[in-house]
Design a protein around this motif. Structure first.
Motif, mmCIF file in Angstrom:
data_model
loop_
_atom_site.group_PDB
_atom_site.id
_atom_site.type_symbol
_atom_site.label_atom_id
_atom_site.label_comp_id
_atom_site.label_asym_id
_atom_site.label_seq_id
_atom_site.Cartn_x
_atom_site.Cartn_y
_atom_site.Cartn_z
ATOM 1 N N GLU A 184 -19.174 -11.061 -26.625
ATOM 2 C CA GLU A 184 -18.811 -12.299 -25.931
ATOM 3 C C GLU A 184 -19.858 -12.636 -24.877
ATOM 4 O OE1 GLU A 184 -14.991 -11.684 -24.171
ATOM 5 O OE2 GLU A 184 -13.980 -11.362 -26.083
ATOM 6 N N ALA A 185 -19.918 -13.918 -24.529
ATOM 7 C CA ALA A 185 -20.784 -14.389 -23.444
ATOM 8 C C ALA A 185 -20.034 -15.450 -22.652
ATOM 9 C CB ALA A 185 -22.086 -14.964 -23.990
ATOM 10 N N THR A 186 -20.288 -15.484 -21.341
ATOM 11 C CA THR A 186 -19.653 -16.463 -20.460
ATOM 12 C C THR A 186 -20.702 -17.024 -19.505
ATOM 13 O OG1 THR A 186 -17.559 -15.256 -20.527
ATOM 14 C CG2 THR A 186 -17.832 -16.860 -18.764
ATOM 15 N N TYR A 187 -20.739 -18.343 -19.390
ATOM 16 C CA TYR A 187 -21.635 -19.031 -18.464
ATOM 17 C C TYR A 187 -20.825 -19.653 -17.329
ATOM 18 C CZ TYR A 187 -25.281 -19.179 -22.153
ATOM 19 O OH TYR A 187 -26.208 -18.867 -23.123
ATOM 20 N N HIS A 188 -21.390 -19.643 -16.114
ATOM 21 C CA HIS A 188 -20.868 -20.405 -14.987
ATOM 22 C C HIS A 188 -22.002 -21.317 -14.529
ATOM 23 C CE1 HIS A 188 -17.247 -17.965 -14.738
ATOM 24 N NE2 HIS A 188 -18.015 -16.892 -14.859
ATOM 25 N N ALA A 189 -21.763 -22.635 -14.552
ATOM 26 C CA ALA A 189 -22.842 -23.573 -14.267
ATOM 27 C C ALA A 189 -22.322 -24.841 -13.602
ATOM 28 C CB ALA A 189 -23.567 -23.936 -15.565
ATOM 29 N N ASP A 190 -23.204 -25.477 -12.837
ATOM 30 C CA ASP A 190 -22.956 -26.826 -12.332
ATOM 31 C C ASP A 190 -23.575 -27.782 -13.338
ATOM 32 O OD1 ASP A 190 -21.744 -25.809 -10.063
ATOM 33 O OD2 ASP A 190 -23.576 -25.879 -8.865
ATOM 34 N N VAL A 191 -22.804 -28.787 -13.739
ATOM 35 C CA VAL A 191 -23.219 -29.677 -14.822
ATOM 36 C C VAL A 191 -23.080 -31.132 -14.402
ATOM 37 C CG1 VAL A 191 -22.633 -30.457 -17.149
ATOM 38 C CG2 VAL A 191 -22.603 -28.017 -16.619
ATOM 39 N N THR A 192 -24.085 -31.947 -14.740
ATOM 40 C CA THR A 192 -24.028 -33.398 -14.564
ATOM 41 C C THR A 192 -24.423 -34.042 -15.883
ATOM 42 O OG1 THR A 192 -24.665 -33.214 -12.234
ATOM 43 C CG2 THR A 192 -24.899 -35.371 -13.255
ATOM 44 N N LEU A 193 -23.529 -34.852 -16.439
ATOM 45 C CA LEU A 193 -23.800 -35.523 -17.712
ATOM 46 C C LEU A 193 -23.440 -36.993 -17.624
ATOM 47 C CD1 LEU A 193 -22.313 -32.925 -20.251
ATOM 48 C CD2 LEU A 193 -24.715 -33.191 -19.606
ATOM 49 N N LYS A 194 -24.324 -37.859 -18.122
ATOM 50 C CA LYS A 194 -24.052 -39.282 -18.264
ATOM 51 C C LYS A 194 -23.400 -39.510 -19.630
ATOM 52 C CE LYS A 194 -25.970 -40.795 -14.419
ATOM 53 N NZ LYS A 194 -25.197 -41.512 -13.377
ATOM 54 N N PRO A 195 -22.726 -40.661 -19.815
ATOM 55 C CA PRO A 195 -22.121 -40.950 -21.126
ATOM 56 C C PRO A 195 -23.142 -40.847 -22.257
ATOM 57 C CG PRO A 195 -21.325 -42.498 -19.489
ATOM 58 C CD PRO A 195 -22.410 -41.705 -18.821
ATOM 59 N N SER A 196 -22.682 -40.441 -23.415
ATOM 60 C CA SER A 196 -23.504 -40.245 -24.617
ATOM 61 C C SER A 196 -24.516 -39.113 -24.449
ATOM 62 C CB SER A 196 -24.221 -41.543 -25.009
ATOM 63 O OG SER A 196 -23.293 -42.572 -25.261
ATOM 64 N N ARG A 213 -20.551 -26.378 -26.733
ATOM 65 C CA ARG A 213 -21.106 -27.673 -26.355
ATOM 66 C C ARG A 213 -20.108 -28.465 -25.520
ATOM 67 N NH1 ARG A 213 -22.533 -31.004 -31.329
ATOM 68 N NH2 ARG A 213 -20.444 -31.879 -31.095
ATOM 69 N N ILE A 214 -20.650 -29.146 -24.517
ATOM 70 C CA ILE A 214 -19.882 -30.095 -23.710
ATOM 71 C C ILE A 214 -20.389 -31.489 -24.056
ATOM 72 C CG2 ILE A 214 -19.294 -30.853 -21.385
ATOM 73 C CD1 ILE A 214 -19.997 -28.011 -20.434
ATOM 74 N N ASP A 215 -19.492 -32.380 -24.454
ATOM 75 C CA ASP A 215 -19.842 -33.762 -24.782
ATOM 76 C C ASP A 215 -19.301 -34.707 -23.724
ATOM 77 O OD1 ASP A 215 -19.091 -32.857 -28.119
ATOM 78 O OD2 ASP A 215 -21.099 -33.265 -27.340
ATOM 79 N N CYS A 216 -20.149 -35.621 -23.263
ATOM 80 C CA CYS A 216 -19.711 -36.663 -22.333
ATOM 81 C C CYS A 216 -19.594 -37.962 -23.116
ATOM 82 C CB CYS A 216 -20.703 -36.815 -21.184
ATOM 83 S SG CYS A 216 -20.195 -38.060 -19.974
ATOM 84 N N ALA A 217 -18.379 -38.307 -23.486
ATOM 85 C CA ALA A 217 -18.148 -39.509 -24.283
ATOM 86 C C ALA A 217 -17.623 -40.670 -23.448
ATOM 87 C CB ALA A 217 -17.165 -39.205 -25.406
ATOM 88 N N GLY A 218 -17.117 -40.360 -22.231
ATOM 89 C CA GLY A 218 -16.554 -41.404 -21.388
ATOM 90 C C GLY A 218 -17.320 -41.545 -20.091
ATOM 91 N N SER A 219 -16.601 -41.373 -18.968
ATOM 92 C CA SER A 219 -17.239 -41.500 -17.668
ATOM 93 C C SER A 219 -18.105 -40.275 -17.356
ATOM 94 C CB SER A 219 -16.174 -41.670 -16.574
ATOM 95 O OG SER A 219 -15.276 -40.586 -16.590
ATOM 96 N N ASP A 220 -18.942 -40.404 -16.340
ATOM 97 C CA ASP A 220 -19.848 -39.333 -15.948
ATOM 98 C C ASP A 220 -19.104 -38.017 -15.719
ATOM 99 O OD1 ASP A 220 -21.592 -41.425 -15.924
ATOM 100 O OD2 ASP A 220 -22.274 -41.139 -13.871
ATOM 101 N N ILE A 221 -19.745 -36.923 -16.070
ATOM 102 C CA ILE A 221 -19.232 -35.585 -15.771
ATOM 103 C C ILE A 221 -20.099 -34.992 -14.673
ATOM 104 C CG2 ILE A 221 -18.915 -33.235 -16.623
ATOM 105 C CD1 ILE A 221 -18.377 -34.388 -19.386
ATOM 106 N N LYS A 222 -19.481 -34.545 -13.618
ATOM 107 C CA LYS A 222 -20.180 -33.820 -12.551
ATOM 108 C C LYS A 222 -19.215 -32.762 -12.067
ATOM 109 C CE LYS A 222 -22.934 -34.380 -8.376
ATOM 110 N NZ LYS A 222 -23.453 -35.317 -7.357
ATOM 111 N N ASP A 223 -19.440 -31.506 -12.510
ATOM 112 C CA ASP A 223 -18.440 -30.479 -12.277
ATOM 113 C C ASP A 223 -19.050 -29.082 -12.379
ATOM 114 O OD1 ASP A 223 -15.891 -29.518 -11.774
ATOM 115 O OD2 ASP A 223 -14.960 -30.664 -13.391
ATOM 116 N N SER A 224 -18.311 -28.106 -11.894
ATOM 117 C CA SER A 224 -18.624 -26.710 -12.121
ATOM 118 C C SER A 224 -17.835 -26.268 -13.341
ATOM 119 C CB SER A 224 -18.228 -25.854 -10.912
ATOM 120 O OG SER A 224 -18.997 -26.197 -9.784
#
Length: 197
Positions: A96-108, A132-143
């Motif tokens: 197994e593997a686990t990541y902890h990250a701060d992520v910022t994604l714009k739509p698409s 995979r993390i997909d940003c299909a709607g509003s901006d994602i800015k999260d840990s």
């Protein structure tokens, strides 16, 4: 899928096939497999001291913290690990593997995490965990927390009297595709599994 909580928990996208021979997840070697060498390479941890781990044994989970593992396209950090003392007749693999990250994604935009493991003695045989993390709607800015696992790990050679499984290489690689995004990987951990051979 994105949730508006402070932490995301994602499983691997495509679970691998069932293992041919069942493995007891609680099985551990008779000896203590002590880490004898650990080093890092890659543009995500090129600076000395930018990747650190306090692990001394190879019997459970190894966590690594990062200070420069960030970007807006792709980067990688690879761990090179050796251990001995497990006793004779054992094999070990990354489960197994686990990541902890701060992520910022714009739509698409998508952010993928790839964790590839292989043993130097047979470098052509690899296992890659994917999420995979997909940003299909509003901006994602999260840990976020991303968890991955595989049912078909790549096993080490069978240990001899010194309990030496070989040189394990684990490559962590996030990658942004699409419109616009960025990541800052704070830490990653890998969980090991042992079996008799």
């Amino acid at each position: 899928m994105y949730f508006s909580t402070s932490t995301l928990l994602l499983a691997a996208l495509a679970p691998a096939a069932i293992i041919a021979s069942p493995v007891d997840a609680d099985l551990t070697p008779e000896g203590v497999p002590k880490i004898t060498s650990i080093s890092f390479s890659g543009n995500g941890c090129a600076d000395p001291g930018s990747a650190k781990t306090s692990a001394t044994v190879l019997d459970g989970t190894l966590s690594t913290s990062f200070s420069t593992f960030k970007g807006d396209s792709s980067s990688n950090c690879q761990i090179h690990l050796q251990a001995s003392g497990a006793g004779a007749g054992w094999q070990v693999a990354l489960k197994e593997a686990t990541y902890h990250a701060d992520v910022t994604l714009k739509p698409s935009t998508s952010l993928s995490f790839f964790t590839t493991s292989f043993w130097s003695q047979d470098a052509s045989v690899t296992a890659t965990l994917k999420s995979r993390i997909d940003c299909a709607g509003s901006d994602i800015k999260d840990s976020v927390t991303v968890k991955q696992s595989t049912a078909t790990p790549v096993w080490s050679q069978c240990t001899g009297d010194a309990g030496y499984p070989g040189i394990l290489n684990v490559n962590f690689r996030p990658a942004v595709t699409g419109n616009e995004g960025a990541y800052n990987v704070k830490s990653a951990s890998i969980k090991f599994e042992w079996r008799k051979c």
